[in-house]
Every structure is written in structure tokens, then in C-alpha cells.
Enzyme design. Structure first.
Site, PDB file in Angstrom:
ATOM      1  N   ARG A 101      56.752  36.148  15.296  1.00 55.96           N
ATOM      2  CA  ARG A 101      56.274  36.663  13.763  1.00 55.96           C
ATOM      3  C   ARG A 101      55.641  35.428  13.346  1.00 55.96           C
ATOM      4  O   ARG A 101      56.220  34.118  13.573  1.00 55.96           O
ATOM      5  CB  ARG A 101      57.534  36.586  13.182  1.00 55.96           C
ATOM      6  N   THR A 105      52.609  34.427   7.697  1.00 57.59           N
ATOM      7  CA  THR A 105      51.985  35.675   7.128  1.00 57.59           C
ATOM      8  C   THR A 105      53.266  36.564   7.626  1.00 57.59           C
ATOM      9  O   THR A 105      53.310  37.711   6.904  1.00 57.59           O
ATOM     10  CB  THR A 105      50.879  36.201   7.874  1.00 57.59           C
ATOM     11  N   ASP A 197      68.282  32.463  12.199  1.00 53.34           N
ATOM     12  CA  ASP A 197      67.215  32.630  13.364  1.00 53.34           C
ATOM     13  C   ASP A 197      67.806  32.982  14.499  1.00 53.34           C
ATOM     14  O   ASP A 197      68.415  32.149  15.317  1.00 53.34           O
ATOM     15  CB  ASP A 197      66.502  31.465  13.599  1.00 53.34           C
ATOM     16  N   ASP A 200      66.774  31.081  18.162  1.00 50.10           N
ATOM     17  CA  ASP A 200      67.479  29.597  17.958  1.00 50.10           C
ATOM     18  C   ASP A 200      68.711  29.660  18.419  1.00 50.10           C
ATOM     19  O   ASP A 200      69.135  28.699  18.976  1.00 50.10           O
ATOM     20  CB  ASP A 200      66.797  28.941  16.670  1.00 50.10           C
TER      21      ASP A 200
HETATM   22  C1  PRP Z   1      62.675  37.188  15.277  1.00 52.72           C
HETATM   23  C2  PRP Z   1      63.469  38.343  15.846  1.00 52.72           C
HETATM   24  C3  PRP Z   1      62.553  39.713  15.666  1.00 52.72           C
HETATM   25  C4  PRP Z   1      61.681  39.447  14.582  1.00 52.72           C
HETATM   26  C5  PRP Z   1      62.138  40.171  13.315  1.00 52.72           C
HETATM   27  O1  PRP Z   1      61.902  36.795  16.435  1.00 52.72           O
HETATM   28  O2  PRP Z   1      63.972  38.337  17.033  1.00 52.72           O
HETATM   29  O3  PRP Z   1      61.671  39.783  16.971  1.00 52.72           O
HETATM   30  O4  PRP Z   1      62.003  37.910  14.289  1.00 52.72           O
HETATM   31  O5  PRP Z   1      61.219  39.857  12.371  1.00 52.72           O
HETATM   32  P1  PRP Z   1      60.633  41.377  11.540  1.00 52.72           P
HETATM   33  O6  PRP Z   1      61.201  42.277  11.713  1.00 52.72           O
HETATM   34  O7  PRP Z   1      60.254  40.630  10.203  1.00 52.72           O
HETATM   35  O8  PRP Z   1      59.142  41.338  12.650  1.00 52.72           O
HETATM   36  P2  PRP Z   1      60.753  35.719  16.334  1.00 52.72           P
HETATM   37  O9  PRP Z   1      59.516  35.791  15.810  1.00 52.72           O
HETATM   38  O10 PRP Z   1      61.657  34.500  15.342  1.00 52.72           O
HETATM   39  O11 PRP Z   1      60.558  35.361  17.873  1.00 52.72           O
HETATM   40  P3  PRP Z   1      61.975  34.592  18.773  1.00 52.72           P
HETATM   41  O12 PRP Z   1      62.658  35.633  19.261  1.00 52.72           O
HETATM   42  O13 PRP Z   1      61.147  34.083  20.068  1.00 52.72           O
HETATM   43  O14 PRP Z   1      62.417  33.538  18.251  1.00 52.72           O
HETATM   44  N1  URA Z   2      64.178  36.728  12.479  1.00 52.98           N
HETATM   45  C1  URA Z   2      65.563  36.366  12.644  1.00 52.98           C
HETATM   46  O1  URA Z   2      65.829  35.542  13.822  1.00 52.98           O
HETATM   47  N2  URA Z   2      66.278  36.072  11.708  1.00 52.98           N
HETATM   48  C2  URA Z   2      66.194  36.667  10.389  1.00 52.98           C
HETATM   49  O2  URA Z   2      66.876  36.591   9.378  1.00 52.98           O
HETATM   50  C3  URA Z   2      64.708  37.140  10.267  1.00 52.98           C
HETATM   51  C4  URA Z   2      63.977  37.067  11.474  1.00 52.98           C
END
Ligand code: PRP
Ligand code: URA
Length: 206
Positions: A101, A105, A197, A200
Site C-alpha cells: 500500500r 495515497t 502494522d 512489521d
Molecule cells: C498491509 C496489509 C494489507 C494492506 C491492507 O500491507 O497486510 O495487505 O496493508 O490495507 P488496504 O486494505 O488499505 O489495502 P502493507 O501494504 O503494509 O504491506 P506488507 O504486508 O508488505 O507490510
Molecule cells: N495494514 C496494516 O498492517 N494494519 C492496518 O491497520 C492497516 C493496514
């Protein structure tokens, strides 16, 4: 259809994951266990075939699974749900979707896709712990449908009402399973109260 799996075992383990002080080892272990518990419910309507087996006491007419199951984690955090489901379905195949994400944006950005050849015929479980705006899940299901998959289920741990609404609007034919439906998204697109997150916390980054 949205199903929220309000089960005491799931809610208890999720409460541990939500706690700020829970470290990545305990976070991962509880996620593994919740994934197995969720799989039990998510797979309730998998296709089965009639079989006759011979027990030590005689013949038994029963049923066995009659479909390929394909797990598709959305990288990175979706990987945290794979092992717990594989424990129940060790023959499941695994595809991968890389989406992150954009922090500014909040739009999903695709960076990887690799699927087993059975994608179009099997039951596809798309995995991601967090459904925030819904953008990542919607894009992932778009990518899978484009490749011919018809029987798709979306499996998330925590959802925000905004993401649930967007997902249902985009993919009304895909069943969505959540362990918990939380309150709202904050101004930077995080689920409140949520668990922070997920990527993380699973991998100990940041
Ligand atoms: C997080 C999560 C989802 C997304 C959710 O991933 O694991 O994939 O955000 O958000 P949304 O519903 O608004 O799209 P992130 O982009 O942080 O990537 P990561 O799993 O690599 O940390
Ligand atoms: N992605 C995450 O990992 N946590 C949130 O709360 C939203 C998006």
C-alpha cells in the site's frame, strides 16, 4: 457474504496479538493458531465426493475432499496465515501476490504474481490479516479472477467497516471471512483499534 468468526478461542488469541507488548514470536504463533481455527470454518463447504473405504470392521460409505485448494497470500503479511492453514490441508498449493500500500495515497501497488496451474479449477483462499481500505484485497481478487479463478474466498483477521463495504461492492460473489470487525480507519488508513502494522509485527521489522 461476510462472516465474522466470533469464537472465544479466536478472540482470545487475537486479543494477545492486539496487545502492544506482544513480541513477534508470540504474535506469529497466535496468528498460526488462528489461521488453523479459521480454516476449519472457511472450508466448511468445500466440495466432497462419495467414497467407500474398508475399515478393520467392514465397508464404510463416507466422503473425501474433491477439490484442489490453492492458498494465495498477499505478501508480506498474508504469509503469516499460510502455515496454520497448511497444517490442516498439507496438500494445498500456494500462489503469491505481491502488493504493498502506497503510504501516501493508500493505493495498492502490485509487484509480484505467481500461481499454480490449477488456479482456475480449484478453491482459492486469498489470505491477508488486514482489510483496511480494502484496496489490496480488491486488487488481489481482480488479479485472480483475470486468470480464470471462479471459486474464491477472502480470509482476513481484522477488517474495518470501510474495507468490508468496498470489498463487498467490488466482489459481491466472493465470501469474506473475518476474525473480527473493528471500529473504523484512522486518518492514515490504519484500523482502529486493530493491531498496528501486521507485516512489521509478524517479521519484527521497524
Ligand atoms: C498491509 C496489509 C494489507 C494492506 C491492507 O500491507 O497486510 O495487505 O496493508 O490495507 P488496504 O486494505 O488499505 O489495502 P502493507 O501494504 O503494509 O504491506 P506488507 O504486508 O508488505 O507490510
Ligand atoms: N495494514 C496494516 O498492517 N494494519 C492496518 O491497520 C492497516 C493496514
Amino acid at each position: 457474504m461476510v462472516t465474522v468468526l466470533n469464537h472465544p478461542l479466536i478472540t482470545h488469541k487475537l486479543a494477545i496479538m492486539r496487545m502492544e507488548e506482544t513480541g513477534h514470536k508470540d504474535f506469529r504463533e497466535n496468528l498460526d493458531e488462528i489461521a488453523s481455527l479459521m480454516a476449519y470454518e472457511v472450508c466448511r463447504d468445500l466440495p466432497v465426493k462419495d467414497v467407500e473405504v474398508k475399515t478393520p470392521m467392514g465397508l464404510c460409505n463416507t466422503q473425501m475432499l474433491d477439490t484442489e485448494v490453492i492458498l494465495v497470500p498477499i505478501l508480506r503479511a498474508g504469509m503469516g496465515l499460510v502455515n496454520g492453514i497448511m497444517d490442516l490441508m498439507p496438500t494445498a498449493k500456494v500462489g503469491f501476490i505481491g502488493i504493498y500500500r502506497d503510504e501516501r495515497t493508500l493505493e495498492p501497488v502490485e509487484y509480484f504474481a505467481k500461481f499454480p496451474k490449477e488456479l482456475a479449477e480449484g478453491v482459492v483462499l486469498v489470505l491477508d490479516p488486514m482489510l483496511a481500505t480494502g484496496g489490496s484485497a480488491i486488487t488481489a481478487v481482480d488479479m485472480i479472477k483475470k486468470r480464470g479463478a471462479k471459486n474464491i474466498k477472502m480470509v482476513c483477521l481484522v477488517g474495518a467497516p470501510e474495507g468490508v463495504e468496498a470489498f463487498e461492492k467490488a466482489h459481491p460473489d466472493v465470501d469474506l471471512y473475518l476474525a473480527a470487525l473493528d471500529d473504523h480507519l484512522n486518518e492514515i488508513g490504519y484500523i482502529v483499534p486493530g493491531l498496528g502494522d501486521a507485516g512489521d509485527r509478524i517479521y519484527g521489522t521497524k
